[in-house]
Scaffold this motif. Structure first.
Motif: not given
Ligand SMILES: [Zn+2]
Length: 480
Positions: A130, A132, A250, A296, A366
């Motif tokens: 995960h 970004h 996603k 999550h 994340d």
């Protein structure tokens, strides 16, 4: 005729000459076509059976590795299966793992590059499910962060943090527009140093849904999120990510039953897994619609957890970003529901119940805003959360490598040190299979057979100059 064409080419403008030479020179034409095909490789994940490709291009062989043999001599080998580490020597040929030799054996070619790793532990490259890569820092001016060159450079900078942390694959579950695909292409061509990138493209969400509350750019082309409405809109949003080269889809709440069902069906027909960021009854709705994974540790009922286990829905609990949110910001921000339902203990309890139910879980961090600067700390903390859940340390290391590779749909190519697999290898100056803190002691990282980190730092060999082009040997026309 050939000479006449060459003469015309030589006497007109440079662009016209270049075009004319291109038309008449079969070797040059072949070269250009090959380059075009290589560029299009990104539409494929080698392990994902794609039902149909709208562009009808031949399936390329994927990124090539170096030539020659690389030997990691005399280390402790942890092969990713959670079996105990053993003494041995790892032999890599090109971009593949060739074999593991018993201690003392020197069964490799004379011209092999040999690196002594005595006292160190050789493990499969770590995977982060995960990331970004291009998310901006909300504290920076939108005038700067909104620029696509800036977004690309943000991603390029982050690649360094991941690879120097021993992470050889990242799954990017939303970044701006084409950015993750361009970074993926450059890494695969070995033009920049970084981990393999498995990209989702844009995060698909309902109008005003999750992803749109924190100032993330929702521009339909360049944004990191893509808002969609109605079943057809969600199908279109999936197709757009697929067309850009997505390796996974996603999605996130809010969505109706019809919307999530359409998105999942469309993605599955295109051969892509779907992962979902949502909470409460939306998780149940997504699981019933057939999503493959839930991101999550967000609240969900026991009934939903049972349903996940029954349907084989995987989970990427990402406990660390929420720990950071509590530690740095005192709690959740922006959304209404999370503010009231979240605590570190509640999140951990969701993960504990998922483990108890036998749900397959992977490791992802994340890291938004500028948290990537904490690496490898957050990755190690996430691993420690898994240890706290009751997994043994070797099991946690196996989840970070083997299980994560399976969740990427790359279980046959990555995640263990089996012969024939791609040579993604991390060498740690310590014993990470006994002490997870040792993950911070990365010495060497090999991705796709290339040494990308040496002595804990990015390694870029001096470039090899390409011979300067010579005029056409037949007629002297300039070659572009
Ligand atoms: Zn995220």
């Amino acid at each position: 005729m050939l000479k006449l064409f060459c003469k015309i080419a030589a006497t007109t403008s440079f662009a016209a000459a270049a075009f004319a030479t291109f038309l008449i020179c079969p070797a040059l034409r072949a070269q250009t076509t090959q380059a075009d095909r290589q560029e299009r490789w990104r539409f494929y994940s080698p392990d994902t059976p794609v039902s149909d490709d709208t562009r009808r291009v031949p399936v390329p062989s994927g990124p090539q590795g170096p030539t020659g043999t690389l030997v990691l001599r005399g280390g402790r080998i942890f092969d990713g299966t959670s079996a105990p580490a053993r003494e041995g020597t790892l032999v890599i040929a090109g971009n593949k793992i060739l074999k593991i030799l018993a201690p003392g054996s020197t069964d490799w070619p004379e011209d092999a590059q040999v690196i002594d790793v005595h006292g160190e532990t050789v493990i499969p490259g770590l995977i982060d499910l995960h990331t970004h890569l291009s998310y901006s820092n909300p504290r920076e001016s939108p005038d700067v962060t909104g620029s696509m060159p800036e977004a690309t450079l943000r991603g390029a900078e982050r690649l360094r943090y991941y690879i120097e942390s021993g992470i050889t694959s990242v799954r990017d579950v939303a970044s701006n527009g084409e950015v993750p695909f361009r970074l993926q292409s450059w890494v695969n061509q070995n033009r920049i140093v970084g981990p393999r990138i498995f990209a989702a493209g844009q995060f698909i969400t309902g109008i005003g849904g999750h992803g749109d509350e924190g100032g993330l750019d929702n521009d339909p082309i360049h944004g990191a999120i893509r808002e969609a409405s109605g079943a057809d809109g969600w199908r279109d949003a999936v197709r757009i990510q697929f067309n850009r080269g997505a390796n996974v889809i996603k999605i996130g709440s809010h969505f109706s039953v019809a919307e999530v069902t359409a998105a999942v069906q469309e993605a599955h027909e295109l051969g892509l897994k779907v992962t979902c960021d949502c909470e409460t009854f939306y998780i149940k709705r997504a699981v019933e619609a057939g999503v493959d994974m839930i991101e999550h540790p967000l609240p969900r009922t026991d009934e939903t957890i049972r349903l996940m286990a029954q349907k084989g829905t995987e989970a990427d609990p990402t406990l660390i970003p929420y720990i950071l949110i509590f530690d740095l910001s005192g709690g959740y921000y922006y959304t209404t529901s999370r503010r009231f339902t979240f605590s570190k203990d509640a999140n951990f309890e969701v993960a504990r119940r998922m483990k108890q139910a036998g749900i397959k879980m992977g490791i992802g961090t994340d890291l938004v805003t500028d948290w990537y600067r904490y690496l490898p700390g957050p990755y190690i903390t996430e691993m420690k959360q898994f240890a706290k859940l009751g997994y043994t340390v070797p099991e946690v290391l196996s989840i970070a490598t083997k299980t994560n590779a399976e969740m990427l749909d790359m279980g046959t190519k990555l995640g263990t040190l089996d012969p024939g697999k791609l040579a993604d290898v991390t060498v740690i100056d310590g014993r990470p299979d006994e002490n997870l803190d040792d993950i911070a002691k990365v010495d060497l990282v090999i991705r796709n057979g290339y040494i990308t980190v040496k002595h804990g730092q990015i390694f870029v060999p001096r470039h090899l100059p390409v011979p300067m082009p010579q005029p056409c040997q037949h007629c002297g026309a300039p070659v572009p």
